[in-house]
Write an enzyme that holds these catalytic residues in place. Structure first.
Site, PDB file in Angstrom:
ATOM      1  N   CYS A 165       0.799  -1.232   0.000  1.00  0.00           N
ATOM      2  CA  CYS A 165       0.000   0.000   0.000  1.00  0.00           C
ATOM      3  C   CYS A 165       0.830   1.279   0.000  1.00  0.00           C
ATOM      4  O   CYS A 165       0.265   2.376   0.014  1.00  0.00           O
ATOM      5  CB  CYS A 165      -0.964  -0.005   1.183  1.00  0.00           C
ATOM      6  SG  CYS A 165      -2.028  -1.469   1.194  1.00  0.00           S
ATOM      7  N   HIS A 218      -3.283   7.836   6.516  1.00  0.00           N
ATOM      8  CA  HIS A 218      -3.497   6.535   5.872  1.00  0.00           C
ATOM      9  C   HIS A 218      -4.880   6.020   6.264  1.00  0.00           C
ATOM     10  O   HIS A 218      -5.630   5.560   5.416  1.00  0.00           O
ATOM     11  CB  HIS A 218      -2.401   5.561   6.286  1.00  0.00           C
ATOM     12  CG  HIS A 218      -2.417   4.265   5.550  1.00  0.00           C
ATOM     13  ND1 HIS A 218      -2.412   4.180   4.174  1.00  0.00           N
ATOM     14  CD2 HIS A 218      -2.446   2.984   6.005  1.00  0.00           C
ATOM     15  CE1 HIS A 218      -2.437   2.915   3.802  1.00  0.00           C
ATOM     16  NE2 HIS A 218      -2.459   2.165   4.891  1.00  0.00           N
ATOM     17  N   HIS A 226      -9.862   1.974  -0.113  1.00  0.00           N
ATOM     18  CA  HIS A 226      -8.412   1.794  -0.031  1.00  0.00           C
ATOM     19  C   HIS A 226      -7.959   1.255  -1.381  1.00  0.00           C
ATOM     20  O   HIS A 226      -8.234   0.109  -1.725  1.00  0.00           O
ATOM     21  CB  HIS A 226      -8.069   0.823   1.093  1.00  0.00           C
ATOM     22  CG  HIS A 226      -6.603   0.735   1.385  1.00  0.00           C
ATOM     23  ND1 HIS A 226      -5.633   1.209   0.533  1.00  0.00           N
ATOM     24  CD2 HIS A 226      -5.932   0.235   2.457  1.00  0.00           C
ATOM     25  CE1 HIS A 226      -4.442   0.992   1.038  1.00  0.00           C
ATOM     26  NE2 HIS A 226      -4.597   0.405   2.220  1.00  0.00           N
TER      27      HIS A 226
END
Length: 404
Positions: free
Chosen positions: A166, A297, A331
């Protein structure tokens, strides 16, 4: 609006962006202001056990790719990439004219790349005993997207792909900055893309990390992530585009770390996250007081949000507005850093209010940060964006306006 002094930044000459937040400025800005996106969709049938979840899906039509011109590159991922790149094509062509095809690099971040095409091909093989005639394994390789971009624009400079889960499309900015600073190239196309696929959704579901409802960052009731798809790309150079008047938007600093605490869980105290943020501030020659907003995040998992809040509090206290924009995009995995960098670019470029923190309002008492309230206008034109990945692979990016 205040601007910052020039600290030898890397200039952003263009930004193209497509996700569940939209693909046009009008739609992106409307949804950022409203704090909602209709393309965050509840779905059934994606998970092997029949469970429900929410996904962030791109709804705009995607451009076509000619199989005859780009064999084995006509993939879902590359069509999504092209939808973002076409938004900055004038900037790319101007850079080619200025620098030449061999002085422009392509650095891409992704996780699953063309896996969705491979899933369809395997289904066909299962049903017919043969792969589709237009399928080739090259479509699944992570390098496929970067090579497609280079081929599409006939670029002959360095071209490669980073895949660090990520944080993938955040690390491309670090590689690009190094390449520009030492003079290997004069401009770099950077960004990331990931498209929805069952492999990813079921993988995260197997980790008990998916939410069955819209994700709930920094809430006491947070229970998991929503997976989204998206593509965001920027054109970086050492000098601003002379066609564009000041102020310019620039990459001011980057910090990274690899704490390797656990293969999937973050360090509970956020030590690697703190290191990345402090390194970014040092690289930008800024102090915590210079930052006007933090795009967290903020995955809405119990461990991630807790550790990130602790790390932010140690570096910034609770004086800087913080929010996670993942309830607007999902996400987007390997594309997450670039997607959230693009959101910061839009905020800075168009003087938009800070994204309010979308959740159920039940803010956890143990998260010592200031969540961005509605209609907050930033007064410090400098933003930090975090992305944290499996294995403790962390990246923090700082963007801001320059006065030149």
């Amino acid at each position: 609006m205040q601007k910052i002094a020039n600290k030898q930044p890397i200039y952003i000459r263009g930004c193209g962006f497509n996700s569940a937040l939209g693909c046009s400025n009008d739609i992106i800005h409307q949804r950022l202001r409203q704090g909602m996106s209709p393309d965050m969709q509840p779905v059934q049938g994606w998970l092997n056990d029949g469970s429900d979840t929410v996904i962030g899906k791109v709804s705009s039509p995607l451009p076509t790719i000619d199989d005859n011109v780009f064999p084995h590159q006509n993939t879902d991922n590359n069509r999504l990439v092209l939808s973002a790149l076409q938004q900055i094509e004038p900037d790319i062509h101007a850079a080619i004219t200025q620098y030449g095809h061999d002085r422009i690099a392509v650095i891409v971040g992704t996780t699953t790349s063309g896996i969705s095409d491979g899933e369809r091909a395997l289904t066909t093989k299962k049903n017919t005993q043969n792969f589709p005639t237009d399928y080739h394994y090259h479509q699944q390789e992570p390098s496929n997207t970067g090579q497609f971009i280079a081929d599409y624009y006939q670029l002959t400079g360095p071209c490669y792909t980073l895949s660090t889960a990520c944080s993938s499309s955040g690390r491309v900015f670090l590689s690009a900055k190094r390449m520009l600073k030492v003079g290997i190239v004069d401009a770099v196309i950077v960004g990331g893309a990931d498209t929805l696929c069952r492999l990813t959704l079921n993988g995260f579901h197997g980790l008990d990390s998916l939410s069955s409802t819209l994700c709930n960052p920094f809430s006491d009731n947070r229970n998991g992530i929503n997976i989204g798809e998206g593509a965001a790309f920027m054109l970086l150079a050492r000098t601003p585009d002379e066609r564009q008047p000041a102020p310019h938007i620039a990459l001011l600093g980057i910090g990274d770390s690899s704490d390797a605490h656990h293969i999937s869980a973050p360090h509970p105290e956020g030590t690697g996250a703190e290191t990345a943020m402090r390194k970014a501030l040092k690289d930008a020659k800024l102090t915590p007081e210079d930052i006007g907003y933090i795009n967290a995040h903020g995955t809405a998992t119990p461990l991630n949000d807790a550790m990130e809040a602790k790390a932010i509090a140690r570096v910034f206290g609770n004086q800087v507005p913080v929010s996670s924009t993942k309830p607007l995009t999902g996400h987007t995995l390997g594309a997450a850093s670039a997607v959230e960098a693009a959101i910061c670019w839009h905020l800075l470029r168009y003087d938009l209010p800070l994204p309010t923190q979308i959740n159920d309002g039940v803010v956890a008492d143990d998260l010592p940060i200031q969540l961005a309230p509605a209609d907050t206008v930033f007064t410090k034109p400098v933003m930090l964006s975090n992305s944290f990945a499996f294995g403790g692979n962390n990246i923090s990016l700082i963007f801001g306006r320059t006065d030149d």
